[in-house]
Enzyme design. Structure first.
Site, PDB file in Angstrom:
ATOM      1  CG  LEU A  29      85.259   2.486  32.613  1.00 48.47           C
ATOM      2  CD1 LEU A  29      85.642   2.647  34.055  1.00 48.47           C
ATOM      3  CD2 LEU A  29      83.753   2.806  32.429  1.00 48.47           C
ATOM      4  CG  ASP A  30      86.171   9.434  35.582  1.00 40.35           C
ATOM      5  OD1 ASP A  30      87.377   9.676  35.762  1.00 40.35           O
ATOM      6  OD2 ASP A  30      85.282   9.781  36.378  1.00 40.35           O
ATOM      7  CD  GLU A  75      90.595  12.189  33.940  1.00 36.06           C
ATOM      8  OE1 GLU A  75      90.139  11.094  34.333  1.00 36.06           O
ATOM      9  OE2 GLU A  75      91.684  12.639  34.365  1.00 36.06           O
ATOM     10  CG  ASP A  87      97.017   5.841  34.966  1.00 31.40           C
ATOM     11  OD1 ASP A  87      97.733   6.129  35.936  1.00 31.40           O
ATOM     12  OD2 ASP A  87      96.429   6.690  34.259  1.00 31.40           O
ATOM     13  CG  ASP A 143      88.451   9.007  31.517  1.00 33.63           C
ATOM     14  OD1 ASP A 143      88.591   7.790  31.307  1.00 33.63           O
ATOM     15  OD2 ASP A 143      88.551   9.520  32.648  1.00 33.63           O
ATOM     16  CG  ASP A 190      90.115   1.332  32.487  1.00 31.26           C
ATOM     17  OD1 ASP A 190      89.300   2.246  32.691  1.00 31.26           O
ATOM     18  OD2 ASP A 190      90.915   0.935  33.370  1.00 31.26           O
ATOM     19  CD  GLU A 199      92.526   7.427  31.735  1.00 31.30           C
ATOM     20  OE1 GLU A 199      91.285   7.335  31.672  1.00 31.30           O
ATOM     21  OE2 GLU A 199      93.151   7.389  32.804  1.00 31.30           O
ATOM     22  CD  GLU A 200      92.393   3.421  29.310  1.00 27.52           C
ATOM     23  OE1 GLU A 200      93.501   2.862  29.435  1.00 27.52           O
ATOM     24  OE2 GLU A 200      91.813   3.980  30.257  1.00 27.52           O
TER      25      GLU A 200
HETATM   26  P1  AHG Z   1      90.398   7.101  35.768  1.00 23.06           P
HETATM   27  O1  AHG Z   1      89.600   5.968  36.346  1.00 23.06           O
HETATM   28  O2  AHG Z   1      89.882   7.537  34.418  1.00 23.06           O
HETATM   29  O3  AHG Z   1      91.875   6.867  35.783  1.00 23.06           O
HETATM   30  O4  AHG Z   1      90.130   8.402  36.641  1.00 23.06           O
HETATM   31  C1  AHG Z   1      90.201   8.305  38.036  1.00 23.06           C
HETATM   32  C2  AHG Z   1      90.228   9.676  38.602  1.00 23.06           C
HETATM   33  C3  AHG Z   1      88.898  10.292  38.901  1.00 23.06           C
HETATM   34  O5  AHG Z   1      87.776   9.617  38.466  1.00 23.06           O
HETATM   35  C4  AHG Z   1      88.877  10.426  40.393  1.00 23.06           C
HETATM   36  O6  AHG Z   1      88.339  11.668  40.728  1.00 23.06           O
HETATM   37  C5  AHG Z   1      90.302  10.295  40.811  1.00 23.06           C
HETATM   38  O7  AHG Z   1      90.973   9.643  39.789  1.00 23.06           O
HETATM   39  C6  AHG Z   1      90.481   9.515  42.068  1.00 23.06           C
HETATM   40  O8  AHG Z   1      91.801   9.580  42.435  1.00 23.06           O
HETATM   41  P2  AHG Z   1      92.331   8.993  43.832  1.00 23.06           P
HETATM   42  O9  AHG Z   1      92.287   7.507  43.666  1.00 23.06           O
HETATM   43  O10 AHG Z   1      93.717   9.546  43.938  1.00 23.06           O
HETATM   44  O11 AHG Z   1      91.410   9.486  44.925  1.00 23.06           O
HETATM   45 MN    MN Z   2      89.178   9.544  34.635  1.00 19.08          MN
HETATM   46 MN    MN Z   3      89.679   6.373  32.637  1.00 17.90          MN
END
Ligand code: AHG
Ligand code: MN
Ligand code: MN
Length: 346
Positions: A111-112, A274, A62, A109, A68, A90-91
């Site tokens: 920063l979500d 998560e 990612d 997580d 983050d 996550e990081e």
């Molecule tokens: P993160 O920012 O911790 O990687 O999580 C992102 C997650 C979650 O917050 C969200 O519901 C989903 O990814 C969105 O995914 P899409 O971009 O595929 O819609």
């Molecule tokens: Mn997340």
């Molecule tokens: Mn995250």
């Protein structure tokens, strides 16, 4: 006038003199301290620098954004020196061990919703607190099913900052009083309506879904003119915490199923930091959380970063989705031979 109830005092009162509960309370208080700092950064937007700038990738491929990395650093420092033995994030590829003689671990997580950082849309921090297993390597603590969690929740950074958490006795919401620097009890215990007509899914993935997921969503779109016989509304924020917060407040369902894209054979979201904490909150609010086949909190994690399909929210709507016979094996969704399997309904 009675004094407003602060989270720190309520947690210490709850912990009484129980060592495990005291460790859990202190971990939660430390997470809140870190979250107050993250909330302050987020509220400054561009004045705090380019928080949405790409900073390379984490070990799972990612893109990591500036926020983050900074949130991860802030929470590591907040948890250092507390009764937390180790932290998984996550990081971070591997858990960071502080002192393996201490009683709890935290999976984070930090920063979500990082795709929303630049857009001034709600984002969050998700956390899961688990007991250390006596006589086992510290890493084993992170691989317990969600049902072993001592506490879990999220902080949502939105127009206001709030924490939703559970210690296994209902879900509580406290809201940050920025001037006092403390979280104040702001809601009665959460109770999700059993049925609801609002769903959340990233509909741009329609062509990648299994037929069963498409059938459920087709019924929602068909509304009162279709098989469902009732109109449904759609909301997708793209931050799991924000979609979950809406469901805690007014019900509905959230779906991030597996799909046919490469690396999405188990969906997108991570089980340990998560899905499990969200599932704990949702169940403690009267809702359900499943991978379409199993209760999320019954799944035995094999690795800290493993992904899982995730469906949660109002109990009767989650049951309705599961009645579409979601297939338990990723292969059968991917193979065209079984493309119609998911259409069978009970
Ligand atoms: P993160 O920012 O911790 O990687 O999580 C992102 C997650 C979650 O917050 C969200 O519901 C989903 O990814 C969105 O995914 P899409 O971009 O595929 O819609
Ligand atoms: Mn997340
Ligand atoms: Mn995250």
């Amino acid at each position: 006038m009675p004094q407003p109830k602060t989270l720190d005092l309520d947690l210490l009162e709850w912990a009484a003199n129980d060592p495990q509960k005291t460790a859990t309370a202190q971990a939660l208080i430390a997470i809140c301290q870190g979250a107050i700092e993250i909330a302050r950064l987020i509220s400054m937007g561009r004045l705090a620098g380019n928080l949405g700038a790409a900073r390379g990738g984490n070990t799972q491929g990612d893109v990591q954004k500036e926020l983050d990395v900074r949130s991860n650093d802030i929470l590591i420092e907040a948890l250092r020196g507390t009764p937390v033995a180790a932290l998984a994030s996550e990081e971070l590829e591997k858990p960071l061990i502080f002192d393996d003689r201490l009683p709890v671990v935290v999976a984070l997580d930090p920063l979500d919703g990082s795709s929303n950082i630049d857009t001034n849309v709600s984002i969050g921090t998700i956390f899961s607190i688990l007991p250390v297993l006596q006589g086992q390597p510290i890493q084993a603590a992170f691989l317990q099913p969600g049902s072993a969690q001592c506490a879990a929740g999220y902080v949502i950074y939105g127009p206001h900052t709030a924490i939703a958490f559970t210690t296994g006795n209902g879900t509580q919401i406290y809201t940050l009083d920025r001037e006092k620097g403390s979280f104040i009890k702001s809601h009665p215990p959460v109770s999700i309506p059993a049925s609801a007509n609002e769903y959340a899914i990233n509909a741009s993935n329609y062509r990648h879904w299994s037929d069963s997921i498409r059938s459920y969503i087709d019924d929602c779109i068909g509304g009162k003119d279709g098989r469902r016989g009732q109109d449904a509304n759609m909301r997708w924020i793209g931050s799991l915490v924000a979609d979950c917060h809406r469901i805690l407040v007014r019900g509905g369902v959230f779906l991030y199923p597996r799909d046919q894209r490469k690396t999405y054979e188990n969906g997108r979201l991570r089980l340990t930091y998560e899905a499990n904490p969200i599932a704990f909150l949702i169940e403690q609010s009267g809702g359900k959380a499943t991978d379409g086949f199993r209760r999320i909190m019954d799944i035995e994690p094999e690795t800290i970063h493993q992904r899982t399909p995730l469906i949660f929210g109002s109990a009767s709507e989650v049951d309705r989705i599961c009645a579409f016979k979601l297939d338990p094996s990723p292969e059968s969704d991917i193979s065209p031979l079984f493309a119609n399997r998911g259409l069978l309904r009970s």
